[in-house]
Design an enzyme around this catalytic site. Structure first.
Site, PDB file in Angstrom:
ATOM      1  N   ASP A 242     -42.558  58.437  75.301  1.00  0.00           N
ATOM      2  CA  ASP A 242     -42.764  59.439  74.261  1.00  0.00           C
ATOM      3  C   ASP A 242     -43.971  60.338  74.534  1.00  0.00           C
ATOM      4  O   ASP A 242     -44.778  60.064  75.436  1.00  0.00           O
ATOM      5  CB  ASP A 242     -42.915  58.761  72.886  1.00  0.00           C
ATOM      6  CG  ASP A 242     -43.718  57.457  72.940  1.00  0.00           C
ATOM      7  OD1 ASP A 242     -44.490  57.276  73.899  1.00  0.00           O
ATOM      8  OD2 ASP A 242     -43.561  56.642  72.031  1.00  0.00           O
TER       9      ASP A 242
ATOM     10  N   ASP B  29     -45.212  49.315  61.803  1.00  0.00           N
ATOM     11  CA  ASP B  29     -44.014  49.385  60.961  1.00  0.00           C
ATOM     12  C   ASP B  29     -42.763  48.911  61.712  1.00  0.00           C
ATOM     13  O   ASP B  29     -41.645  49.145  61.268  1.00  0.00           O
ATOM     14  CB  ASP B  29     -43.819  50.813  60.420  1.00  0.00           C
ATOM     15  CG  ASP B  29     -43.662  51.848  61.531  1.00  0.00           C
ATOM     16  OD1 ASP B  29     -43.545  51.454  62.718  1.00  0.00           O
ATOM     17  OD2 ASP B  29     -43.648  53.051  61.223  1.00  0.00           O
TER      18      ASP B  29
ATOM     19  N   HIS C  27     -41.782  49.846  64.762  1.00  0.00           N
ATOM     20  CA  HIS C  27     -41.128  50.795  65.672  1.00  0.00           C
ATOM     21  C   HIS C  27     -41.303  50.400  67.140  1.00  0.00           C
ATOM     22  O   HIS C  27     -42.276  49.740  67.496  1.00  0.00           O
ATOM     23  CB  HIS C  27     -41.621  52.237  65.441  1.00  0.00           C
ATOM     24  CG  HIS C  27     -43.046  52.498  65.809  1.00  0.00           C
ATOM     25  ND1 HIS C  27     -43.914  53.226  65.014  1.00  0.00           N
ATOM     26  CD2 HIS C  27     -43.785  52.166  66.907  1.00  0.00           C
ATOM     27  CE1 HIS C  27     -45.080  53.313  65.603  1.00  0.00           C
ATOM     28  NE2 HIS C  27     -45.036  52.679  66.752  1.00  0.00           N
TER      29      HIS C  27
ATOM     30  N   GLU D  78     -39.046  55.288  64.204  1.00  0.00           N
ATOM     31  CA  GLU D  78     -39.602  54.834  62.934  1.00  0.00           C
ATOM     32  C   GLU D  78     -38.510  54.160  62.091  1.00  0.00           C
ATOM     33  O   GLU D  78     -37.314  54.325  62.367  1.00  0.00           O
ATOM     34  CB  GLU D  78     -40.166  56.050  62.179  1.00  0.00           C
ATOM     35  CG  GLU D  78     -41.271  56.786  62.926  1.00  0.00           C
ATOM     36  CD  GLU D  78     -42.604  56.044  62.937  1.00  0.00           C
ATOM     37  OE1 GLU D  78     -42.625  54.800  62.968  1.00  0.00           O
ATOM     38  OE2 GLU D  78     -43.643  56.733  62.930  1.00  0.00           O
TER      39      GLU D  78
HETATM   40  C1  F6R Z   1     -46.369  54.318  72.747  1.00  0.00           C
HETATM   41  C2  F6R Z   1     -45.305  53.832  71.894  1.00  0.00           C
HETATM   42  C3  F6R Z   1     -45.564  53.117  70.615  1.00  0.00           C
HETATM   43  C4  F6R Z   1     -46.611  52.001  70.758  1.00  0.00           C
HETATM   44  C5  F6R Z   1     -46.839  51.317  69.409  1.00  0.00           C
HETATM   45  C6  F6R Z   1     -47.953  50.292  69.486  1.00  0.00           C
HETATM   46  O1  F6R Z   1     -45.861  54.969  73.883  1.00  0.00           O
HETATM   47  O2  F6R Z   1     -44.185  54.039  72.229  1.00  0.00           O
HETATM   48  O3  F6R Z   1     -44.376  52.569  70.128  1.00  0.00           O
HETATM   49  O4  F6R Z   1     -46.181  51.080  71.697  1.00  0.00           O
HETATM   50  O5  F6R Z   1     -47.144  52.251  68.435  1.00  0.00           O
HETATM   51  O6  F6R Z   1     -49.161  50.938  69.736  1.00  0.00           O
HETATM   52  P1  F6R Z   1     -50.474  50.115  70.091  1.00  0.00           P
HETATM   53  O7  F6R Z   1     -50.220  49.468  71.386  1.00  0.00           O
HETATM   54  O8  F6R Z   1     -51.561  51.145  70.177  1.00  0.00           O
HETATM   55  O9  F6R Z   1     -50.671  49.145  68.981  1.00  0.00           O
END
Ligand code: F6R
Length: 269
Positions: free
Chosen positions: A68, A137, A139, A144
């Site tokens: 992403d 959440d 994801h 989401e």
């Molecule tokens: C990032 C991504 C997100 C993160 C998730 C956890 O490329 O795709 O899904 O993996 O938000 O983020 P952290 O590791 O910062 O807790």
């Protein structure tokens, strides 16, 4: 799902790096690695960099696709995922820049760009191993709650929780982008292996829901329960709320014993 529960973040990262390196070595001529940003995989990237520098792990033919990117941030913006990936990984390994793919959050026609991104993944024969983290959440990537479980790469509006979670990297919450380009759940599910990393007590509840709860669009990571090969590597804190924690540890121990027995048998003919 294979679940490995490691003592702490460092051990989790080392185990994850071993899995990535093993797959890379198996598919020396063509390996497509899906990557994630965020705090969780930083230890994995550090360990892969160490393996490259000290053990000669070769990235010259590895092709990467990131999950992403924020919309509206240029690649040189310090909070863009482009910047993150170069700082934390790419500039320390021998990857060929032309093999790096990250969605372009500045593309003039975002929808066309998303379609093109899907095509590039397909043209490279799909992702062999996709690294994933999980959001507060539930994801994966930026899918989401409520996202279609067969979604493809597209623009998503981020939830308030994600904007708040990510505001720790920005000076003010207003600066956090509200949209992102993200691979869809359908895109991720086509990866041959999904490698989910989870650490810290804050993620314990959502991780238990993703692994042992019902499969639901409320927790898009729960779709991984239907994936033919998801490997979750987590630390003790993140595993704290799993109902079957002892069983997962037992399975890991039994698999280790079996491997040892097979190896010994091989050596003794
Ligand atoms: C990032 C991504 C997100 C993160 C998730 C956890 O490329 O795709 O899904 O993996 O938000 O983020 P952290 O590791 O910062 O807790």
């Amino acid at each position: 799902m294979e679940i490995y529960i490691k003592k702490n973040y460092e051990e989790m990262s080392r185990k994850a790096a071993e899995i990535v390196a093993e797959e890379m070595r198996k598919r020396k001529n063509h390996f497509v690695l899906g990557l994630a940003t965020g705090s969780t995989p930083i230890g994995l990237y550090k360990e892969l960099i160490r393996m490259h520098q000290e053990e000669g792990l070769d990235f010259s033919r590895v092709i990467t696709f990131n999950l992403d990117e924020y919309c509206g941030l240029s690649p040189d913006h310090e909070q863009s995922y482009h910047y993150f990936m170069f700082e934390n990984f790419f500039k320390h390994i021998n990857i060929d820049k032309k093999n790096i793919h990250i969605p372009d959050g500045m593309a003039r026609d975002l929808d066309a760009h998303c379609r093109e991104y899907e095509k590039m993944i397909a043209d490279n024969r799909g992702i062999d191993l996709q690294v994933l983290g999980i959001g507060g959440d539930g994801h994966i990537a930026f899918n989401e709650p409520g996202s279609s479980l067969s979604s493809r790469t597209r623009v998503k509006t981020l939830t308030q929780q994600t904007v708040e979670d990510n505001s720790r990297f920005f000076k003010t919450i207003e600066e956090v982008p509200k949209y992102a380009i993200t691979m869809g759940i359908g895109t991720i599910m086509e990866a041959k292996i999904c490698l989910l990393l989870v650490n810290g007590a804050k993620k314990a509840e959502v991780f238990a829901k993703a692994v042992e709860g019902p499969m639901t669009t409320e927790v898009t990571a729960s779709m991984l329960q239907t994936h033919p090969r998801t490997i979750a590597v987590v630390d003790e804190e993140a595993a704290a709320k799993l109902k079957r924690k002892d069983y997962y540890k037992h399975v890991e121990k039994m698999a280790g014993l079996l491997k040892k027995r097979v190896n010994e048998k091989g050596k003794n003919g």
